[in-house]
Design a protein around this motif. Structure first.
Motif, PDB file in Angstrom:
ATOM      1  N   ILE A  31       0.840  -1.206   0.000  1.00  0.00           N
ATOM      2  CA  ILE A  31       0.000   0.000   0.000  1.00  0.00           C
ATOM      3  C   ILE A  31       0.873   1.253   0.000  1.00  0.00           C
ATOM      4  O   ILE A  31       0.620   2.214  -0.720  1.00  0.00           O
ATOM      5  CB  ILE A  31      -0.924   0.022   1.253  1.00  0.00           C
ATOM      6  N   GLN A  32       1.915   1.228   0.824  1.00  0.00           N
ATOM      7  CA  GLN A  32       2.844   2.363   0.892  1.00  0.00           C
ATOM      8  C   GLN A  32       3.506   2.591  -0.469  1.00  0.00           C
ATOM      9  O   GLN A  32       3.642   3.716  -0.934  1.00  0.00           O
ATOM     10  CB  GLN A  32       3.924   2.072   1.955  1.00  0.00           C
ATOM     11  N   PHE A  33       3.891   1.499  -1.109  1.00  0.00           N
ATOM     12  CA  PHE A  33       4.523   1.565  -2.423  1.00  0.00           C
ATOM     13  C   PHE A  33       3.565   2.191  -3.438  1.00  0.00           C
ATOM     14  O   PHE A  33       3.938   3.058  -4.225  1.00  0.00           O
ATOM     15  CB  PHE A  33       4.935   0.156  -2.866  1.00  0.00           C
ATOM     16  N   GLN A  34       2.314   1.749  -3.385  1.00  0.00           N
ATOM     17  CA  GLN A  34       1.310   2.284  -4.306  1.00  0.00           C
ATOM     18  C   GLN A  34       1.199   3.808  -4.130  1.00  0.00           C
ATOM     19  O   GLN A  34       1.231   4.557  -5.102  1.00  0.00           O
ATOM     20  CB  GLN A  34      -0.031   1.614  -4.006  1.00  0.00           C
ATOM     21  N   GLU A  35       1.098   4.251  -2.878  1.00  0.00           N
ATOM     22  CA  GLU A  35       0.992   5.693  -2.605  1.00  0.00           C
ATOM     23  C   GLU A  35       2.239   6.439  -3.054  1.00  0.00           C
ATOM     24  O   GLU A  35       2.152   7.485  -3.695  1.00  0.00           O
ATOM     25  CB  GLU A  35       0.770   5.937  -1.106  1.00  0.00           C
ATOM     26  N   ASP A  36       3.407   5.877  -2.690  1.00  0.00           N
ATOM     27  CA  ASP A  36       4.670   6.532  -3.043  1.00  0.00           C
ATOM     28  C   ASP A  36       4.825   6.673  -4.550  1.00  0.00           C
ATOM     29  O   ASP A  36       5.225   7.716  -5.057  1.00  0.00           O
ATOM     30  CB  ASP A  36       5.879   5.739  -2.505  1.00  0.00           C
ATOM     31  N   LEU A  37       4.503   5.607  -5.264  1.00  0.00           N
ATOM     32  CA  LEU A  37       4.677   5.611  -6.711  1.00  0.00           C
ATOM     33  C   LEU A  37       3.746   6.630  -7.372  1.00  0.00           C
ATOM     34  O   LEU A  37       4.168   7.414  -8.218  1.00  0.00           O
ATOM     35  CB  LEU A  37       4.445   4.219  -7.302  1.00  0.00           C
ATOM     36  N   LEU A  38       2.490   6.646  -6.947  1.00  0.00           N
ATOM     37  CA  LEU A  38       1.544   7.584  -7.545  1.00  0.00           C
ATOM     38  C   LEU A  38       1.934   9.031  -7.258  1.00  0.00           C
ATOM     39  O   LEU A  38       1.846   9.886  -8.140  1.00  0.00           O
ATOM     40  CB  LEU A  38       0.115   7.285  -7.079  1.00  0.00           C
ATOM     41  N   SER A  39       2.409   9.291  -6.039  1.00  0.00           N
ATOM     42  CA  SER A  39       2.876  10.651  -5.704  1.00  0.00           C
ATOM     43  C   SER A  39       4.051  11.034  -6.587  1.00  0.00           C
ATOM     44  O   SER A  39       4.148  12.149  -7.080  1.00  0.00           O
ATOM     45  CB  SER A  39       3.358  10.750  -4.251  1.00  0.00           C
ATOM     46  N   LYS A  40       4.964  10.079  -6.750  1.00  0.00           N
ATOM     47  CA  LYS A  40       6.182  10.327  -7.517  1.00  0.00           C
ATOM     48  C   LYS A  40       5.854  10.591  -8.995  1.00  0.00           C
ATOM     49  O   LYS A  40       6.442  11.463  -9.625  1.00  0.00           O
ATOM     50  CB  LYS A  40       7.097   9.107  -7.383  1.00  0.00           C
ATOM     51  N   ILE A  41       4.909   9.835  -9.544  1.00  0.00           N
ATOM     52  CA  ILE A  41       4.485  10.057 -10.928  1.00  0.00           C
ATOM     53  C   ILE A  41       3.913  11.469 -11.035  1.00  0.00           C
ATOM     54  O   ILE A  41       4.227  12.227 -11.949  1.00  0.00           O
ATOM     55  CB  ILE A  41       3.413   9.025 -11.370  1.00  0.00           C
ATOM     56  N   HIS A  42       3.087  11.825 -10.058  1.00  0.00           N
ATOM     57  CA  HIS A  42       2.443  13.129 -10.050  1.00  0.00           C
ATOM     58  C   HIS A  42       3.472  14.253  -9.970  1.00  0.00           C
ATOM     59  O   HIS A  42       3.428  15.206 -10.738  1.00  0.00           O
ATOM     60  CB  HIS A  42       1.470  13.202  -8.873  1.00  0.00           C
ATOM     61  N   GLU A  43       4.434  14.116  -9.032  1.00  0.00           N
ATOM     62  CA  GLU A  43       5.456  15.156  -8.840  1.00  0.00           C
ATOM     63  C   GLU A  43       6.393  15.276 -10.028  1.00  0.00           C
ATOM     64  O   GLU A  43       6.773  16.374 -10.429  1.00  0.00           O
ATOM     65  CB  GLU A  43       6.346  14.831  -7.623  1.00  0.00           C
ATOM     66  N   SER A  44       6.815  14.120 -10.560  1.00  0.00           N
ATOM     67  CA  SER A  44       7.880  14.135 -11.558  1.00  0.00           C
ATOM     68  C   SER A  44       7.359  14.243 -12.985  1.00  0.00           C
ATOM     69  O   SER A  44       8.107  14.551 -13.899  1.00  0.00           O
ATOM     70  CB  SER A  44       8.719  12.864 -11.438  1.00  0.00           C
ATOM     71  N   GLY A  45       6.067  13.956 -13.167  1.00  0.00           N
ATOM     72  CA  GLY A  45       5.511  13.942 -14.517  1.00  0.00           C
ATOM     73  C   GLY A  45       6.133  12.849 -15.370  1.00  0.00           C
ATOM     74  O   GLY A  45       6.210  12.953 -16.586  1.00  0.00           O
TER      75      GLY A  45
END
Length: 123
Positions: A31-45
């Motif tokens: 779950i943490q990975f899912q959140e981290d990855l989605l945030s990272k995609i959002h931040e980094s484009g």
């Protein structure tokens, strides 16, 4: 739980995110990975993500579902996912659970995954 959850490192390379899962995934970590990855995609484009599963030799139904969701959500956010290093037992679990990743490009290893991602994004 909370703060002692293991975080899976997400590396950025050019416009891609690279993840090599080197640990046994428990529900909380997934779950943490899912959140981290989605945030990272959002931040980094980021336009693409390679998730390397070479070290993952077995998954349960919850982890399989999270993995399927990660692929779908990344896609919705405009990042193409390539999965690499899928072990036979993991492939069987995904199929048994009806988690269809047939639209998801796969490759043998991280290097092949990057090549595949580049090809996918050029189409």
């Amino acid at each position: 739980m909370g703060s002692d959850t293991v975080r899976i490192p997400i590396l950025k390379l050019h416009n891609y995110l690279l993840i090599s899962i080197q640990i046994d995934l428990d529900d909380q970590t997934a779950i943490q990975f899912q959140e981290d990855l989605l945030s990272k995609i959002h931040e980094s484009g980021a336009s693409g993500v390679v998730i390397d599963l070479t070290s993952v030799d077995i998954i349960d139904s919850f982890i399989a579902k999270v993995l399927g969701d990660v692929v779908t959500m990344s896609d919705l956010m405009g990042a193409k996912v390539v999965l690499t290093g899928i072990q036979p037992a993991v492939a069987m679990t995904l199929i048994d659970l009806g988690i269809h990743l047939q639209d998801v490009p796969t490759a043998l290893d991280l290097e092949q995954g990057l090549i595949k991602l580049r090809q996918e994004l050029e189409e």
